[in-house]
Design a protein around this motif. Structure first.
Motif, PDB file in Angstrom:
ATOM      1  N   PHE A 192      -1.576   8.347  -5.732  1.00 24.56           N
ATOM      2  CA  PHE A 192      -1.887   9.291  -4.509  1.00 24.56           C
ATOM      3  C   PHE A 192      -1.886  10.503  -5.232  1.00 24.56           C
ATOM      4  N   THR A 193      -2.332  11.551  -4.327  1.00 22.52           N
ATOM      5  CA  THR A 193      -2.468  12.882  -4.688  1.00 22.52           C
ATOM      6  C   THR A 193      -0.851  13.371  -4.672  1.00 22.52           C
ATOM      7  N   LYS A 194      -0.744  14.590  -5.272  1.00 25.52           N
ATOM      8  CA  LYS A 194       0.460  14.898  -5.658  1.00 25.52           C
ATOM      9  C   LYS A 194       1.365  15.516  -4.451  1.00 25.52           C
ATOM     10  N   GLU A 195       0.736  15.703  -3.249  1.00 24.84           N
ATOM     11  CA  GLU A 195       1.417  16.259  -2.008  1.00 24.84           C
ATOM     12  C   GLU A 195       1.436  15.043  -0.916  1.00 24.84           C
ATOM     13  N   TRP A 224       0.811  -1.209  -0.139  1.00 24.12           N
ATOM     14  CA  TRP A 224      -0.072  -0.030  -0.157  1.00 24.12           C
ATOM     15  C   TRP A 224       0.874   1.274  -0.122  1.00 24.12           C
ATOM     16  N   SER A 225       2.351   1.160   0.321  1.00 27.95           N
ATOM     17  CA  SER A 225       2.951   2.319   0.407  1.00 27.95           C
ATOM     18  C   SER A 225       4.032   2.031  -0.503  1.00 27.95           C
ATOM     19  N   ASN A 226       4.148   3.134  -1.659  1.00 28.70           N
ATOM     20  CA  ASN A 226       5.044   3.131  -2.748  1.00 28.70           C
ATOM     21  C   ASN A 226       5.199   4.793  -3.205  1.00 28.70           C
ATOM     22  N   LYS A 227       6.322   5.390  -3.026  1.00 30.95           N
ATOM     23  CA  LYS A 227       6.546   6.783  -3.042  1.00 30.95           C
ATOM     24  C   LYS A 227       6.219   6.980  -4.595  1.00 30.95           C
ATOM     25  N   ASN A 228       6.669   6.086  -5.686  1.00 33.40           N
ATOM     26  CA  ASN A 228       6.309   6.453  -6.854  1.00 33.40           C
ATOM     27  C   ASN A 228       5.040   6.557  -7.448  1.00 33.40           C
ATOM     28  N   TRP A 229       4.124   6.240  -6.348  1.00 32.74           N
ATOM     29  CA  TRP A 229       2.586   6.461  -6.864  1.00 32.74           C
ATOM     30  C   TRP A 229       2.189   7.671  -6.463  1.00 32.74           C
ATOM     31  N   VAL A 230       3.014   8.721  -5.764  1.00 31.18           N
ATOM     32  CA  VAL A 230       2.719   9.969  -5.654  1.00 31.18           C
ATOM     33  C   VAL A 230       2.310  10.745  -7.100  1.00 31.18           C
ATOM     34  N   HIS A 284      -0.096  -7.939  -9.352  1.00 35.30           N
ATOM     35  CA  HIS A 284       1.293  -7.423  -9.087  1.00 35.30           C
ATOM     36  C   HIS A 284       1.696  -6.925 -10.532  1.00 35.30           C
ATOM     37  N   ALA A 285       3.033  -6.404 -10.573  1.00 43.87           N
ATOM     38  CA  ALA A 285       3.620  -6.114 -11.850  1.00 43.87           C
ATOM     39  C   ALA A 285       5.102  -6.275 -11.199  1.00 43.87           C
ATOM     40  N   PRO A 286       5.836  -6.394 -12.593  1.00 44.68           N
ATOM     41  CA  PRO A 286       7.402  -6.561 -12.178  1.00 44.68           C
ATOM     42  C   PRO A 286       7.965  -5.436 -11.502  1.00 44.68           C
ATOM     43  N   ASP A 287       7.786  -4.234 -11.948  1.00 41.92           N
ATOM     44  CA  ASP A 287       7.789  -3.166 -10.929  1.00 41.92           C
ATOM     45  C   ASP A 287       6.314  -2.681 -10.424  1.00 41.92           C
ATOM     46  N   ASP A 288       6.110  -2.820  -9.278  1.00 40.96           N
ATOM     47  CA  ASP A 288       4.875  -2.498  -8.547  1.00 40.96           C
ATOM     48  C   ASP A 288       4.273  -1.412  -8.731  1.00 40.96           C
ATOM     49  N   ILE A 289       5.126  -0.335  -9.336  1.00 39.00           N
ATOM     50  CA  ILE A 289       4.662   0.848  -9.727  1.00 39.00           C
ATOM     51  C   ILE A 289       3.379   0.929 -10.514  1.00 39.00           C
ATOM     52  N   ASP A 290       3.362  -0.157 -11.438  1.00 37.36           N
ATOM     53  CA  ASP A 290       2.123  -0.436 -12.296  1.00 37.36           C
ATOM     54  C   ASP A 290       0.985  -1.395 -11.643  1.00 37.36           C
ATOM     55  N   ALA A 291       1.348  -1.831 -10.381  1.00 41.97           N
ATOM     56  CA  ALA A 291       0.042  -2.635  -9.664  1.00 41.97           C
ATOM     57  C   ALA A 291      -1.231  -2.165  -9.770  1.00 41.97           C
ATOM     58  N   PRO A 292      -1.354  -0.854  -9.512  1.00 39.51           N
ATOM     59  CA  PRO A 292      -2.740  -0.120  -9.414  1.00 39.51           C
ATOM     60  C   PRO A 292      -3.205  -0.229 -10.610  1.00 39.51           C
ATOM     61  N   ARG A 293      -2.497  -0.163 -11.743  1.00 42.75           N
ATOM     62  CA  ARG A 293      -3.022  -0.029 -13.219  1.00 42.75           C
ATOM     63  C   ARG A 293      -3.432  -1.530 -13.730  1.00 42.75           C
ATOM     64  N   VAL A 294      -2.723  -2.305 -13.284  1.00 43.27           N
ATOM     65  CA  VAL A 294      -3.375  -3.770 -13.610  1.00 43.27           C
ATOM     66  C   VAL A 294      -4.364  -4.225 -12.826  1.00 43.27           C
ATOM     67  N   ALA A 295      -4.517  -3.810 -11.670  1.00 50.93           N
ATOM     68  CA  ALA A 295      -5.661  -4.064 -10.911  1.00 50.93           C
ATOM     69  C   ALA A 295      -7.111  -3.419 -11.474  1.00 50.93           C
ATOM     70  N   LYS A 332       2.018  12.055   1.488  1.00 50.02           N
ATOM     71  CA  LYS A 332       3.321  11.828   2.342  1.00 50.02           C
ATOM     72  C   LYS A 332       3.074  10.453   2.820  1.00 50.02           C
ATOM     73  N   PRO A 333       3.979   9.496   3.080  1.00 47.84           N
ATOM     74  CA  PRO A 333       3.949   8.336   3.806  1.00 47.84           C
ATOM     75  C   PRO A 333       2.775   8.268   4.796  1.00 47.84           C
ATOM     76  N   PRO A 334       2.608   9.131   5.484  1.00 44.46           N
ATOM     77  CA  PRO A 334       1.508   8.983   6.526  1.00 44.46           C
ATOM     78  C   PRO A 334       0.161   8.909   5.830  1.00 44.46           C
ATOM     79  N   ASP A 335      -0.019   9.542   4.611  1.00 45.45           N
ATOM     80  CA  ASP A 335      -1.365   9.359   3.982  1.00 45.45           C
ATOM     81  C   ASP A 335      -1.357   8.398   3.020  1.00 45.45           C
ATOM     82  N   PHE A 336      -0.467   7.343   2.884  1.00 39.03           N
ATOM     83  CA  PHE A 336      -0.522   6.529   1.657  1.00 39.03           C
ATOM     84  C   PHE A 336      -1.681   5.330   1.979  1.00 39.03           C
ATOM     85  N   LEU A 337      -1.763   4.838   3.262  1.00 45.02           N
ATOM     86  CA  LEU A 337      -2.560   3.760   3.735  1.00 45.02           C
ATOM     87  C   LEU A 337      -4.183   4.343   3.323  1.00 45.02           C
ATOM     88  N   GLN A 338      -4.460   5.521   3.868  1.00 49.29           N
ATOM     89  CA  GLN A 338      -5.837   5.992   3.923  1.00 49.29           C
ATOM     90  C   GLN A 338      -6.426   6.114   2.522  1.00 49.29           C
TER      91      GLN A 338
END
Length: 291
Positions: free
Chosen positions: A23-26, A13-19, A248-259, A28-34
């Protein structure tokens, strides 16, 4: 988070590359799960494979997710890979007790057996599963060829899981291993090296089938396999089962897109599949356009 008719999520649920991409543009890690839980209703808890969280973190996870959200935490590698399920009662109880406060937010605990865990260790496996507390749910992933022999060992394994009302984890890496990785695509090549190439079993040993899909890094090239899974999930839903599906994706940056791509295919087949909510970054963009 909408009330999907099945459980859909990613390995993390936590990937900085999803920002800014999910995730929204701003964010931060404490926001990721919600923010993650505003779209998906489950997640693999792979972090517990490597280290246990602090009790304060467990409580925070409970507070940041809706009641219908499900964490599927992986058993620590200490139990599965180091101790190989033997003389592990104290460590197992400590692990389950630590996460028990999540209560209704707990999905099946996920036991991943080592690739070298073969039929020779069937007895320790059977003993370990028998001694697990009945108040929790479990899913078990085998990787050794013995458990895919279409013979005695596989039948015993499936019967064992069915007897204890546990899911057989279905790990589908066909798309990943069929991918033609570009010369500089080290991520895909590394994933192909690490992820097992095992047969796919479209099998439900309990009422909560547990699917993990790892595909080609080019999402559209997974359509044939994802169509197959959409039909299978639709069939399970028609049977009253409650599947867990992790993309999943080889690079999980794309996992939400695959889902999301998978859910789009399922919606085309099933009247039970509701719309997936907009991503946090999309909601943010829509709000900005109002001004």
């Amino acid at each position: 988070m909408t009330n999907l008719s099945y459980s859909l999520g990613c390995p993390i649920w936590s990937n900085k590359n999803w920002v800014g991409e999910f995730f929204t543009k701003e964010a931060k890690p404490p926001d990721f799960l919600q923010q993650y839980a505003s779209v998906f209703n489950t997640v693999e808890g792979n972090t517990t494979f490597y280290a246990l969280p602090k009790p304060a973190s467990v409580q925070k996870w409970r507070e940041e997710t809706p009641p219908a959200f499900k964490f599927c935490f992986k058993f620590p590698r200490l139990l599965s890979h180091d101790l190989r399920l033997q003389d592990a009662e104290a460590e197992t109880q400590a692990f389950l007790k630590l996460l028990a406060p999540l209560a209704e937010r707990l999905g099946p605990f996920f036991l991943q057996l080592p690739p070298t865990f073969s039929r020779r260790e069937f007895s320790p496996l059977a003993h370990f599963l028998k001694t697990l507390p009945a108040e929790f749910e479990y899913a078990v992933e085998a990787r050794h060829p013995d458990f895919f022999d279409k013979g005695e060992c596989e039948a015993r394994f499936n019967d064992l899981l069915h007897t204890h009302n546990m899911a057989r984890v279905i790990f589908d890496t066909r798309g990943l291993h069929a991918a033609q990785a570009a010369p500089g695509d080290l991520v895909t090549r590394d994933a192909q090296r690490r992820k097992p190439k095992v047969p796919v079993r479209f099998l439900a040993t309990n009422r909560r089938p547990f699917v993990r899909f790892v595909g080609d890094p080019i999402i559209e090239k997974n359509e044939a396999h994802l169509q197959q899974w959409a039909k299978q999930v639709e069939q399970w839903l028609d049977q009253g089962l409650q599947p867990f599906v992790f993309m999943h994706a080889p690079d999980d940056i794309d996992a939400p897109r695959v889902a999301r791509y998978f859910h789009m295919l399922l919606r085309a087949l099933s009247e039970n599949a509701e719309n997936l909510p907009a991503w946090p970054c999309e909601k943010e963009q829509n709000q900005l356009q109002l001004f």
